[in-house]
Design an enzyme around this catalytic site. Structure first.
Site, PDB file in Angstrom:
ATOM      1  CG  ASP A 107       0.754   4.884  -7.011  1.00 45.75           C
ATOM      2  OD1 ASP A 107      -0.493   4.985  -7.039  1.00 45.75           O
ATOM      3  OD2 ASP A 107       1.363   4.361  -6.059  1.00 45.75           O
ATOM      4  CG  HIS A 117      -0.968   7.037   2.691  1.00 41.52           C
ATOM      5  ND1 HIS A 117      -0.352   6.002   3.374  1.00 41.52           N
ATOM      6  CD2 HIS A 117      -0.137   7.348   1.656  1.00 41.52           C
ATOM      7  CE1 HIS A 117       0.775   5.683   2.765  1.00 41.52           C
ATOM      8  NE2 HIS A 117       0.941   6.494   1.734  1.00 41.52           N
ATOM      9  CD  GLU A 141       1.867   2.146  -0.854  1.00 39.69           C
ATOM     10  OE1 GLU A 141       1.647   2.457  -2.051  1.00 39.69           O
ATOM     11  OE2 GLU A 141       2.603   2.795  -0.097  1.00 39.69           O
ATOM     12  CD  GLU A 163      -1.813   2.952  -4.530  1.00 39.22           C
ATOM     13  OE1 GLU A 163      -2.092   3.427  -5.659  1.00 39.22           O
ATOM     14  OE2 GLU A 163      -0.657   2.973  -4.042  1.00 39.22           O
ATOM     15  CG  ASP A 212       2.373   0.955  -5.131  1.00 40.92           C
ATOM     16  OD1 ASP A 212       3.177   0.306  -5.824  1.00 40.92           O
ATOM     17  OD2 ASP A 212       2.616   2.095  -4.680  1.00 40.92           O
ATOM     18  NE  ARG A 261       5.387   0.863   3.146  1.00 42.97           N
ATOM     19  CZ  ARG A 261       4.628   1.570   2.320  1.00 42.97           C
ATOM     20  NH1 ARG A 261       5.185   2.470   1.513  1.00 42.97           N
ATOM     21  NH2 ARG A 261       3.331   1.388   2.287  1.00 42.97           N
ATOM     22  CD  GLN A 307       8.279   4.255   0.325  1.00 44.68           C
ATOM     23  OE1 GLN A 307       7.817   3.208   0.761  1.00 44.68           O
ATOM     24  NE2 GLN A 307       7.532   5.316   0.099  1.00 44.68           N
ATOM     25  CE  LYS A 355       5.933   3.175  -2.840  1.00 45.10           C
ATOM     26  NZ  LYS A 355       4.716   3.015  -2.050  1.00 45.10           N
ATOM     27  CB  THR A 406       1.595  -2.486  -9.568  1.00 45.97           C
ATOM     28  OG1 THR A 406       2.765  -1.704  -9.325  1.00 45.97           O
ATOM     29  CG2 THR A 406       0.366  -1.711  -9.114  1.00 45.97           C
ATOM     30  CD  GLU A 426      -1.363   4.979   6.508  1.00 48.18           C
ATOM     31  OE1 GLU A 426      -2.300   5.477   7.139  1.00 48.18           O
ATOM     32  OE2 GLU A 426      -1.415   4.778   5.285  1.00 48.18           O
TER      33      GLU A 426
HETATM   34 CA    CA Z   1       1.396   3.779  -3.813  1.00 46.77          CA
END
Ligand code: CA
Length: 433
Positions: free
Chosen positions: A136, A143, A208, A210, A242, A246, A249, A262, A266, A375
Site C-alpha cells: 500500500d 491526504h 480509506e 483507494e 483499506d 486509527r 495506528q 491495517k 482490505t 481527515e
Molecule cells: Ca492505506
C-alpha cells in the site's frame, strides 16, 4: 492510445449496456471472477456488459475467439486471472478488441453468446487474482497533508513525500472481496493521558478510499521496471478500501509504520478496469513550479494521471439511506500508477502477476474531498452530523461504507468501477482477554 473500442457511438446487443448511468457500457469491459450465487459452480473469469456478465469459460468453449485473443480468452476461463495478467498488453488489447466486436450490435455471434450471459444480480464474486503480495502506497499529497496535520502537526508533509512514492508491505492474506463483513478488530491502544496501553476493540475504525492496481507481467528479482515501461506491467484498477484502526495506528506506527491497524481486512471491488479502458481519461500529473525535480528514475514526459472520480457513502446503523461523505478524483494524486511500479522495482524487488498495489487514501484539495474519517473529523474530534441527525466520529457497528468510481469526459462513454462495500460487525470475542 485510443482505438475503435473507445468509440462513444458503439452500441451493444446487450441492451442494458446502453442504459444511461450504467457503469458497464461496451467501452468499459472490466474483468471479474464469478459464479452463480449459492452454487457449487467453478469460479471463472467474466466480463461486465450492462447488467450482465459474459461468462468467459462459456464463451471460450464456443470457439468465438481466434489467435492472440483466443490465447488470452483461454486464461480468463480460470478461477483466478493471474494467467491473463501475466500475458501483457498485446494480449489484453487483442482480447478487448475481440470482446468489443463480439458484443457489438449486429455481431453474428450474438445469438450464441446470449446463452453465455449471467445476470449480475444472480452472481457472487471472488478476488480476481491469487495475490502473492500486497503493497500500500501513500500517493495523495492532500491526504498526506491532512493526516500529517493530525499525526505530526509541526511537519505535516514529511520531507520525503515529493521525492518518492512511499509505501509499506501489507498483508495479501486478508484482501477480501467487496461485501465481506468487517469485524471490528481488537488491538493495543494508549490514550494520551494513560499510564499504560490497553487491549480491546478499536474505537477508531475508519475506511480509506483507494484504488488497487493488479500487476501484470512481473520482473525477475534483481531487475527494475523503467518508468516509461511501467504501465505495461499494470493489468488494471479496482476500488480498494483499506480499513484502518486509527487508535491502534497512532500507538503502534512509530517507528516502523502500519502493522495491526491495517492488516485485519482490505476490501476490493469485483471489477478490474483495464488501463486501455481508462485511456480517454488521462490527464496531466498535478505539478507546481515549486515542486522538486524528480530524480531521473522517477522522471518522464509521458507519465500521466487518470481522472477517476471517487466517492465514499455511509449508511449508518439502522438507517436505509446512504449519505455521500466525500467526492474527489484520482487526478490529484502526486504519484502515478507508473511511479509506484518503477519505485517498487527500483532496488531489484521482483513483482509477480496478480500482486496488488494500493494507491493510498485519495483526497483532493477542497473540503468534501477527504478520503477517510480521520481527515473528515480531524481525528474523530469534529463529529460529522448526517442528514438524519446521527453523528459520527469513527465507524459504529452496523454502519456500511460504499465506494464508487466513475470516469466521465465529454465526447466519450462514461465508464464505472461498480461498488466496493462492507458493513461493520461487532468485535469477535478476543481469545486473549
Ligand atoms: Ca492505506
Amino acid at each position: 492510445m485510443l482505438n475503435e473500442t473507445h468509440d462513444p457511438g458503439l452500441r451493444s446487443w446487450v441492451l442494458s449496456a446502453q442504459q444511461p448511468g450504467t457503469d458497464f457500457p461496451l467501452q468499459n469491459l472490466p474483468y471479474c471472477v464469478f459464479r452463480r450465487s449459492g452454487s457449487q459452480e467453478a469460479w471463472r473469469g467474466g466480463v461486465a456488459i450492462g447488467d450482465t456478465i459474459l461468462d468467459m469459460a462459456a464463451a471460450y468453449a464456443l470457439g468465438v475467439f481466434s489467435s492472440l485473443a483466443a490465447e488470452a480468452a483461454q486464461t480468463a476461463c480460470a478461477s483466478t486471472l493471474n494467467g491473463l495478467m501475466a500475458l501483457g498488453p498485446s494480449a489484453w488489447s487483442a482480447l478487448r478488441l475481440a470482446l468489443s466486436r463480439l458484443l457489438r450490435d449486429g455481431a453474428p455471434e450474438a445469438a450464441q453468446l446470449q446463452a453465455c450471459l449471467v445476470a449480475q444480480v444472480d452472481a457472487e464474486y471472488a478476488v480476481s487474482a491469487g495475490i502473492g503480495d500486497y503493497t500500500d502506497f501513500f500517493t495523495s499529497q492532500h491526504h498526506a497533508l491532512n493526516a500529517g496535520r493530525i499525526f505530526q502537526p509541526q511537519n505535516a508533509l514529511l520531507p520525503n513525500f515529493k521525492w518518492l512514492p512511499i509505501g509499506y508491505h501489507g498483508r495479501a492474506s486478508t484482501v477480501a472481496i467487496s461485501g465481506t463483513a468487517v469485524a471490528r478488530p481488537h488491538g493495543q491502544t494508549r490514550a494520551p493521558e494513560a499510564a499504560a496501553p490497553r487491549f480491546g476493540p478499536t474505537q477508531g475504525l475508519d475506511y480509506e478510499v483507494e484504488l488497487g492496481i493488479f500487476v501484470g507481467p512481473g520482473n525477475p528479482q534483481g531487475t527494475s521496471i523503467a518508468l516509461d515501461d511501467a504501465e505495461d506491467h499494470a493489468f488494471g484498477l479496482c476500488l480498494l478500501n483499506d480499513w484502518s484502526a486509527r487508535d491502534v495506528q497512532a500507538w503502534e506506527s512509530m517507528p516502523l509504520g502500519p502493522f495491526m491497524a491495517k492488516n485485519f481486512l482490505t476490501s476490493v471491488s469485483p471489477w478490474i478496469v483495464t488501463l486501455e479502458a481508462l485511456a480517454p481519461f488521462r490527464v496531466p500529473l498535478p505539478r507546481e513550479a515549486t515542486d522538486p525535480p524528480a530524480l531521473p528514475y522517477l522522471q518522464s514526459q509521458q507519465v500521466q494521471a487518470f481522472d477517476i472520480q471517487l466517492e465514499a457513502w455511509l449508511t449508518p446503523q439502522g438507517e436505509v439511506h446512504a449519505t455521500r461523505l466525500s467526492h474527489t478524483s484520482y487526478r490529484h494524486a502526486y504519484w502515478s500508477v507508473a511511479h509506484m511500479l518503477a519505485q517498487h522495482t527500483s532496488n531489484g524487488c521482483a513483482l509477480l502477476p496478480g500482486d496488488l498495489l494500493g494507491t493510498g487514501t485519495q483526497s483532493g484539495p477542497q473540503p468534501g474531498e477527504e478520503g477517510c474519517l480521520l481527515e473528515l473529523t480531524r481525528g474523530g474530534q469534529n463529529l460529522l452530523t448526517l442528514p438524519s441527525g446521527v453523528q459520527r466520529g469513527y465507524l459504529q457497528d452496523g454502519d456500511s461504507v460504499l465506494l464508487r468510481g466513475v470516469c466521465e469526459r465529454a465526447g466519450f462513454a462514461r465508464i464505472g468501477f461498480g461498488e466496493c462495500h462492507g458493513q461493520i460487525v461487532p468485535a469477535r470475542p478476543a481469545i486473549y482477554l
